[in-house]
Write a protein that holds these residues in place. Structure first.
Motif, short mmCIF file in Angstrom:
data_model
loop_
_atom_site.label_atom_id
_atom_site.label_comp_id
_atom_site.label_asym_id
_atom_site.label_seq_id
_atom_site.Cartn_x
_atom_site.Cartn_y
_atom_site.Cartn_z
N LEU A 203 0.85 -1.18 0.00
CA LEU A 203 0.00 0.00 0.00
C LEU A 203 0.89 1.24 0.00
O LEU A 203 1.72 1.41 0.89
CB LEU A 203 -0.92 0.02 1.23
N ALA A 204 0.73 2.09 -0.99
CA ALA A 204 1.40 3.39 -1.02
C ALA A 204 0.49 4.43 -0.39
O ALA A 204 -0.70 4.49 -0.72
CB ALA A 204 1.74 3.79 -2.46
N VAL A 205 1.03 5.23 0.51
CA VAL A 205 0.25 6.27 1.19
C VAL A 205 0.85 7.63 0.86
O VAL A 205 2.03 7.88 1.13
CB VAL A 205 0.24 6.03 2.72
N LEU A 206 0.03 8.51 0.30
CA LEU A 206 0.49 9.85 -0.09
C LEU A 206 -0.46 10.89 0.50
O LEU A 206 -1.48 11.23 -0.10
CB LEU A 206 0.54 9.99 -1.61
N PRO A 207 -0.13 11.42 1.69
CA PRO A 207 -1.02 12.38 2.33
C PRO A 207 -0.86 13.82 1.83
O PRO A 207 -1.44 14.73 2.42
CB PRO A 207 -0.63 12.26 3.80
N GLY A 208 -0.09 14.03 0.77
CA GLY A 208 0.08 15.36 0.22
C GLY A 208 1.54 15.79 0.25
O GLY A 208 2.37 15.18 0.91
N SER A 209 1.83 16.87 -0.48
CA SER A 209 3.21 17.35 -0.59
C SER A 209 3.46 18.60 0.22
O SER A 209 4.62 19.03 0.36
CB SER A 209 3.54 17.62 -2.07
N SER A 270 8.03 9.35 -5.50
CA SER A 270 6.62 9.01 -5.31
C SER A 270 6.07 8.20 -6.47
O SER A 270 5.26 7.29 -6.27
CB SER A 270 5.78 10.28 -5.10
N ARG A 271 6.51 8.51 -7.69
CA ARG A 271 5.99 7.75 -8.83
C ARG A 271 6.47 6.30 -8.78
O ARG A 271 5.71 5.38 -9.09
CB ARG A 271 6.42 8.41 -10.15
N GLU A 272 7.71 6.09 -8.38
CA GLU A 272 8.22 4.72 -8.25
C GLU A 272 7.46 3.96 -7.16
O GLU A 272 7.15 2.78 -7.32
CB GLU A 272 9.71 4.74 -7.94
N VAL A 273 7.19 4.65 -6.05
CA VAL A 273 6.44 4.00 -4.97
C VAL A 273 5.05 3.61 -5.44
O VAL A 273 4.58 2.49 -5.18
CB VAL A 273 6.36 4.92 -3.73
N MET A 274 4.38 4.49 -6.17
CA MET A 274 3.05 4.15 -6.69
C MET A 274 3.15 3.01 -7.70
O MET A 274 2.30 2.11 -7.71
CB MET A 274 2.39 5.38 -7.32
N ALA A 275 4.18 3.04 -8.54
CA ALA A 275 4.36 1.96 -9.51
C ALA A 275 4.57 0.62 -8.82
O ALA A 275 4.15 -0.43 -9.33
CB ALA A 275 5.55 2.27 -10.43
N ALA A 276 5.20 0.64 -7.66
CA ALA A 276 5.47 -0.59 -6.92
C ALA A 276 4.26 -1.11 -6.15
O ALA A 276 4.25 -2.25 -5.71
CB ALA A 276 6.62 -0.35 -5.93
N SER A 277 3.23 -0.29 -6.03
CA SER A 277 2.12 -0.60 -5.13
C SER A 277 1.06 -1.50 -5.77
O SER A 277 1.00 -1.65 -6.98
CB SER A 277 1.46 0.70 -4.66
N ASP A 278 0.22 -2.04 -4.88
CA ASP A 278 -1.00 -2.72 -5.32
C ASP A 278 -2.20 -1.79 -5.21
O ASP A 278 -3.13 -1.88 -6.02
CB ASP A 278 -1.24 -3.97 -4.46
N VAL A 279 -2.20 -0.92 -4.21
CA VAL A 279 -3.25 0.06 -4.01
C VAL A 279 -2.60 1.34 -3.49
O VAL A 279 -1.55 1.29 -2.84
CB VAL A 279 -4.31 -0.42 -2.98
N VAL A 280 -3.21 2.49 -3.80
CA VAL A 280 -2.71 3.78 -3.35
C VAL A 280 -3.78 4.48 -2.52
O VAL A 280 -4.94 4.57 -2.96
CB VAL A 280 -2.30 4.68 -4.53
N LEU A 281 -3.41 4.96 -1.35
CA LEU A 281 -4.27 5.82 -0.53
C LEU A 281 -3.66 7.21 -0.61
O LEU A 281 -2.51 7.42 -0.23
CB LEU A 281 -4.29 5.33 0.93
N LEU A 282 -4.45 8.18 -1.10
CA LEU A 282 -3.83 9.46 -1.40
C LEU A 282 -4.82 10.62 -1.27
O LEU A 282 -6.04 10.42 -1.28
CB LEU A 282 -3.22 9.46 -2.81
N ALA A 283 -4.25 11.81 -1.17
CA ALA A 283 -5.04 13.03 -1.19
C ALA A 283 -5.42 13.36 -2.62
O ALA A 283 -4.79 12.91 -3.58
CB ALA A 283 -4.23 14.18 -0.58
N SER A 284 -6.47 14.14 -2.77
CA SER A 284 -6.86 14.58 -4.11
C SER A 284 -5.79 15.49 -4.68
O SER A 284 -5.12 16.22 -3.97
CB SER A 284 -8.20 15.32 -4.03
#
Length: 395
Positions: A203-209, A270-284
């Motif tokens: 799971l990739a988690v991206l709460p914003g930049s 961040s793009r590599e992390v998302m590419a590695a993930s199965d699901v992404v939890l992220l901010a809009s």
């Protein structure tokens, strides 16, 4: 909206001057690609205005360092307002003294649109590249834009339709990210490069930049991740942080949790992390577009202050906030906002997308179709539209 050929013929050997203004890093990248494609059409062209390192590497002459325009937040803008006005006045004086054949503002609408309008009023054709969110809120801005530009270049087709409805000349050019991101992501390669387990779900988690986003969403997303890990102990959790400050902020939030969380924190990538993930939890935001182009199931969560949310709810005129949903004109990915965004609701939505194989296949197909829609060779299409304006072939 058909694809352009990769090679284009020289349009003119005239010494055309392009005035270009980019105010931030994303605009610098767009500007560099546009310059490359314009130079193929106009080999003797000159490019001048404000731009960053990528544009300068393409032979651009920047009258002012681009970082002087890269201001974020109301307080920061107010503190620099005199300097910003001085930069605008200097740029206009230069353009009026040595008029370019066309002026192109890239994003940064609060700064560039005023310059475009002054130039257009002075008889210099003006173009704006990257539409403001006028289709979503404060729609009356369209009348100001109509008086400011001879041509709008949009990244998304739904933006172009909005301008067409208001009789503003427009060209949909596609999104450069869609050109750069492969149609089929290499998840295994991304995990290998990041040193992550190739077998365990991720799971990739991206709460914003930005600091404010991480402050509002960081603990919420971490608690959702902990809720998921309690039910799926095999789950890898990875959080990419845009810089050292955000990394420090996220680590502090992790340390403050009452229950220890198994998490890998990565600076950048961040793009590599998302590419590695199965699901992404992220901010809009733009990250939802990247996740879509990487064909990743995602859950979008967002919270504002109650006052800000109440205000925006009255102003926003679109049914969705996530770009995949706006592009598809339907709810492809869940959007959990304000009170709907709880650790349990976010965690439940993530688990559903982690474990529902048929839903994952459906999303992959839908995201692939949207990727093709946006993959238009944006640099070439933007240059073609500008060239048509210059040569009088566009109304």
């Amino acid at each position: 909206m058909t694809d352009l050929p990769k090679q284009c013929a020289v349009v003119s050997n005239r010494a055309i001057t392009f005035g270009i203004i980019a105010g931030e890093a994303s605009g610098d990248i767009l500007g560099a690609g546009l310059i490359r494609s314009l130079r193929a059409r106009y080999p003797k062209a000159r490019f001048v205005g404000i731009g960053g390192d990528d544009m300068i590497a393409e032979g651009f002459h920047s009258l002012v360092p681009m970082e002087r325009l890269s201001v974020m937040g109301l307080v920061e803008v107010l503190g620099r307002i005199r300097e910003l006005f001085q930069i605008r006045a200097r740029l206009l004086e230069y353009f009026f003294t040595t008029p370019p054949d066309v002026v192109i503002g890239i994003d940064s609408p609060d700064f560039t649109l005023a310059i475009e309008r002054r130039c257009r009023d002075a008889g210099i054709p003006s173009v704006h590249y990257v539409s403001p969110s006028v289709w979503a809120w404060r729609q009356k801005r369209i009348f100001k834009i109509a008086k400011s530009v001879n041509l709008m270049l949009t990244l998304f087709p739904f933006e172009a339709r909005f301008y067409e409805e208001h009789q503003v000349p427009v060209a949909f050019v596609g999104h450069p990210l869609a050109d750069r991101i492969p149609m089929v992501p290499d998840t295994g390669k991304a995990r290998q490069e990041l040193g992550l387990d190739d077998q365990a779900p991720l799971l990739a988690v991206l709460p914003g930049s930005r600091a404010g986003e991480v402050e509002r969403l960081g603990t919420l997303f971490l608690e959702a991740a902990r809720w998921i890990q309690e039910r799926r102990p095999d789950l890898q959790l990875v959080i990419p942080c845009v810089n050292r400050d955000r990394e420090r902020q996220v680590r502090d939030l992790v340390d403050a949790l009452e229950v220890k969380l198994q998490v890998t924190i990565v600076r950048g990538r961040s793009r590599e992390v998302m590419a590695a993930s199965d699901v992404v939890l992220l901010a809009s935001g733009t990250a939802t577009l990247e996740a879509m182009l990487l064909k990743k199931p995602m859950v979008v969560g967002y919270r504002l202050s109650d006052f800000s949310y109440a205000l925006l709810s009255r102003l926003v005129k679109v049914p969705h906030v996530a770009l995949p949903n706006l592009l598809a004109k339907k709810a492809l990915v869940p959007e959990l906002l304000q009170a709907d965004a709880s650790p349990e609701s976010l965690g439940t939505a993530v688990l559903e997308r982690l474990e529902n194989e048929s839903e994952r296949e459906h999303l992959f197909a839908a995201f692939t179709e949207l990727h093709h829609t946006l993959r238009q060779d944006a640099d070439e299409k933007a240059a073609q539209a500008v060239s048509e304006l210059l040569e009088g072939r566009r109304g």
